[in-house]
Design a protein around this motif. Structure first.
Motif, mmCIF file in Angstrom:
data_model
loop_
_atom_site.group_PDB
_atom_site.id
_atom_site.type_symbol
_atom_site.label_atom_id
_atom_site.label_comp_id
_atom_site.label_asym_id
_atom_site.label_seq_id
_atom_site.Cartn_x
_atom_site.Cartn_y
_atom_site.Cartn_z
ATOM 1 N N PRO A 124 31.765 27.178 43.019
ATOM 2 C CA PRO A 124 31.234 26.572 44.238
ATOM 3 C C PRO A 124 30.696 27.621 45.204
ATOM 4 C CG PRO A 124 33.379 25.660 43.671
ATOM 5 C CD PRO A 124 33.170 26.872 42.802
ATOM 6 N N ARG A 125 29.594 27.312 45.846
ATOM 7 C CA ARG A 125 28.995 28.239 46.798
ATOM 8 C C ARG A 125 29.960 28.656 47.919
ATOM 9 N NH1 ARG A 125 23.505 29.148 47.956
ATOM 10 N NH2 ARG A 125 23.146 30.136 49.961
ATOM 11 N N PRO A 126 30.776 27.736 48.457
ATOM 12 C CA PRO A 126 31.700 28.160 49.511
ATOM 13 C C PRO A 126 32.641 29.275 49.070
ATOM 14 C CG PRO A 126 31.550 25.781 49.469
ATOM 15 C CD PRO A 126 30.836 26.275 48.254
ATOM 16 N N GLY A 186 30.735 32.375 61.610
ATOM 17 C CA GLY A 186 30.866 30.937 61.627
ATOM 18 C C GLY A 186 30.583 30.392 60.241
ATOM 19 N N SER A 187 31.346 29.437 59.782
ATOM 20 C CA SER A 187 31.186 28.901 58.441
ATOM 21 C C SER A 187 31.586 27.435 58.434
ATOM 22 C CB SER A 187 32.051 29.677 57.446
ATOM 23 O OG SER A 187 32.125 29.011 56.198
ATOM 24 N N ALA A 188 30.877 26.644 57.626
ATOM 25 C CA ALA A 188 31.211 25.233 57.499
ATOM 26 C C ALA A 188 32.404 25.022 56.586
ATOM 27 C CB ALA A 188 30.008 24.468 56.952
ATOM 28 N N TYR A 189 32.781 26.075 55.840
ATOM 29 C CA TYR A 189 33.808 25.922 54.818
ATOM 30 C C TYR A 189 35.113 26.663 55.111
ATOM 31 C CZ TYR A 189 29.477 24.698 52.435
ATOM 32 O OH TYR A 189 28.268 24.151 52.120
ATOM 33 N N TYR A 190 35.024 27.769 55.841
ATOM 34 C CA TYR A 190 36.207 28.611 56.048
ATOM 35 C C TYR A 190 36.325 29.073 57.498
ATOM 36 C CZ TYR A 190 36.924 28.981 51.004
ATOM 37 O OH TYR A 190 37.173 28.696 49.683
ATOM 38 N N THR A 191 37.568 29.279 57.915
ATOM 39 C CA THR A 191 37.870 29.925 59.190
ATOM 40 C C THR A 191 38.392 31.312 58.878
ATOM 41 O OG1 THR A 191 38.445 27.826 60.255
ATOM 42 C CG2 THR A 191 39.261 29.856 61.282
ATOM 43 N N TYR A 192 37.743 32.335 59.434
ATOM 44 C CA TYR A 192 38.116 33.722 59.155
ATOM 45 C C TYR A 192 38.960 34.286 60.294
ATOM 46 C CZ TYR A 192 34.538 33.446 55.527
ATOM 47 O OH TYR A 192 33.805 33.076 54.427
ATOM 48 N N ARG A 193 40.008 35.020 59.923
ATOM 49 C CA ARG A 193 40.884 35.646 60.905
ATOM 50 C C ARG A 193 41.180 37.084 60.486
ATOM 51 N NH1 ARG A 193 39.409 32.038 63.410
ATOM 52 N NH2 ARG A 193 40.545 30.303 64.355
ATOM 53 N N LEU A 194 41.216 37.969 61.457
ATOM 54 C CA LEU A 194 41.501 39.382 61.236
ATOM 55 C C LEU A 194 42.843 39.709 61.866
ATOM 56 C CD1 LEU A 194 40.127 41.952 60.070
ATOM 57 C CD2 LEU A 194 39.202 42.377 62.348
ATOM 58 N N SER A 240 42.031 29.139 49.324
ATOM 59 C CA SER A 240 41.948 30.041 50.464
ATOM 60 C C SER A 240 42.155 31.470 49.975
ATOM 61 C CB SER A 240 42.996 29.672 51.523
ATOM 62 O OG SER A 240 42.673 28.444 52.151
ATOM 63 N N TYR A 241 41.806 32.425 50.840
ATOM 64 C CA TYR A 241 41.803 33.825 50.420
ATOM 65 C C TYR A 241 42.429 34.725 51.481
ATOM 66 C CZ TYR A 241 38.388 32.091 47.067
ATOM 67 O OH TYR A 241 37.766 31.376 46.075
ATOM 68 N N THR A 242 42.977 35.849 51.012
ATOM 69 C CA THR A 242 43.454 36.907 51.900
ATOM 70 C C THR A 242 42.985 38.243 51.349
ATOM 71 O OG1 THR A 242 45.418 35.733 52.680
ATOM 72 C CG2 THR A 242 45.482 38.129 52.772
ATOM 73 N N GLY A 243 42.290 38.991 52.181
ATOM 74 C CA GLY A 243 41.905 40.352 51.831
ATOM 75 C C GLY A 243 42.805 41.328 52.562
ATOM 76 N N VAL A 244 43.115 42.445 51.937
ATOM 77 C CA VAL A 244 44.016 43.413 52.549
ATOM 78 C C VAL A 244 43.588 44.831 52.187
ATOM 79 C CG1 VAL A 244 45.635 43.409 50.604
ATOM 80 C CG2 VAL A 244 46.458 44.005 52.888
ATOM 81 N N VAL A 245 43.786 45.736 53.137
ATOM 82 C CA VAL A 245 43.562 47.160 52.900
ATOM 83 C C VAL A 245 44.831 47.903 53.286
ATOM 84 C CG1 VAL A 245 42.107 49.171 53.361
ATOM 85 C CG2 VAL A 245 41.117 46.872 53.484
ATOM 86 N N GLN A 269 40.613 30.771 55.627
ATOM 87 C CA GLN A 269 41.353 29.516 55.529
ATOM 88 C C GLN A 269 40.383 28.375 55.246
ATOM 89 O OE1 GLN A 269 43.583 28.562 59.035
ATOM 90 N NE2 GLN A 269 44.283 26.586 58.267
ATOM 91 N N ALA A 270 40.573 27.725 54.112
ATOM 92 C CA ALA A 270 39.679 26.637 53.724
ATOM 93 C C ALA A 270 39.778 25.467 54.692
ATOM 94 C CB ALA A 270 40.008 26.181 52.310
ATOM 95 N N LYS A 271 38.634 24.911 55.056
ATOM 96 C CA LYS A 271 38.601 23.726 55.902
ATOM 97 C C LYS A 271 38.657 22.447 55.064
ATOM 98 C CE LYS A 271 35.872 25.980 59.541
ATOM 99 N NZ LYS A 271 34.622 25.954 60.327
#
Length: 316
Positions: free
Chosen positions: A190-192, A231-239, A262-267, A254-256
């Motif tokens: 899926p594109r999202p 801004g996204s129609a599919y996800y809310t991004y948080r840092l 949903s996804y989490t990226g980490v460094v 965070q999937a809407k």
């Protein structure tokens, strides 16, 4: 958006030149719908044999901030390979190159060049060969869908020709965007999800660059150089910087829609031969979920493996 099925830490290198190019594909979610219309009006630009021959070969420029050498390899048949520097702390890693297409029109003044990522996404720019046998290209800040500049700015990128060869180093891993896009379509990705994975990957790499320059991670989207909170129609991004901004940083998508993962990226900051370096990954919920994975587990001493929490998996 395009999904790269390669290790994020290898693909998104510490270079403002490449981050600017990468941002073309990763940012401006709200403008995606307008890009195909603009690109559809683009016709193949004519190319003259003399200019094509002069362009062939390897050209390098040094990133003014990181000092990394960025290599563009212009090959026959309109092929361009952007060769990435080895990831910091892993000089033995196989070379990685982004394969795209290019078109030039040297009869225009200044010359016109199109960097073609896919049929829907390309950057229109200008180029010229200088008296010092250098190549000047207007790249900084360019995005797909923008009109072509008419003059060079003081930020134009200047390349030095270092070789006539048009071949890649042995064992180079080539990422072809058209192929990656086709694979995603064939797998019905899926594109999202593509949007979320690519944006988090870009943010992870931007944080690695920021850490190398500042000795800590950015706590605001604007500090990374990738713009404001998307801004996204599919996800809310948080840092977020759980615990200590000098040790780790996390970004969540965070999937809407409850049908999406949903996804989490980490460094994380790690030690390699006594030197501080960074390592990144992305975790994806195994099942659709509107809750991003919790904080992944940092690598143990002597390891480079980041462990995703229960209910999630690494995607690189």
């Amino acid at each position: 958006m395009i999904y790269f099925n390669v290790p994020v830490k290898s693909l998104f290198v510490a270079s403002s030149v490449l981050i600017a190019i990468g941002s073309t594909l990763a940012i401006s979610v709200s403008t995606q719908a307008t890009i195909p219309t603009i690109i559809a009006q683009t016709k193949p630009a004519p190319q003259t044999d003399a200019a094509k021959q002069q362009l062939l070969g390897q050209w390098q420029t040094k990133d003014p901030e990181s000092g990394d050498l960025v290599t563009f390899i212009f090959a026959p048949e309109g092929k361009l390979f952007i060769l990435f520097p080895a990831p910091e702390g892993a000089p033995e890693s196989p070379p990685v190159a982004l394969g795209i297409k290019y078109q030039i029109n040297s009869t225009a003044k200044p010359g016109q060049i199109d960097l073609v990522f896919t049929e829907e996404e390309s950057i229109k720019s200008i180029f010229e060969f200088t008296d010092k046998n250098q190549l000047r290209v207007e790249l900084e800040g360019r995005k797909a869908g923008q009109s072509r500049p008419t003059a060079f700015s003081s930020e134009a990128t200047v390349f030095e020709k270092v070789s006539q060869t048009t071949t890649l180093p042995a064992n180079t891993q080539v990422i072809d965007l058209e192929t990656e896009k086709k694979n995603a379509a064939d797998n019905q990705l899926p594109r999202p999800q593509s949007e979320a994975k690519l944006y988090i990957g870009m943010m992870n790499k931007a944080q690695q660059v920021y850490y190398r320059e500042q000795g800590k991670f950015a706590t605001e989207f604007e500090e990374t150089g990738l713009g404001t909170e998307p801004g996204s129609a599919y996800y809310t991004y948080r840092l977020a910087s759980p615990g200590n901004e000098k040790e780790s940083v996390m970004i969540t998508a965070q999937a809407k829609d409850s049908k999406l993962p949903s996804y989490t990226g980490v460094v994380f900051v790690t030690k390699s031969n006594g030197k501080a370096t960074t390592i990144a990954t992305i975790c994806e919920t195994i099942k659709p979920s509107t809750s991003p994975p919790a904080m992944p587990t940092a690598p143990s001493s002597g390891s480079s493996e980041i462990k995703c929490p229960d209910g999630s998996r690494p995607i690189q």
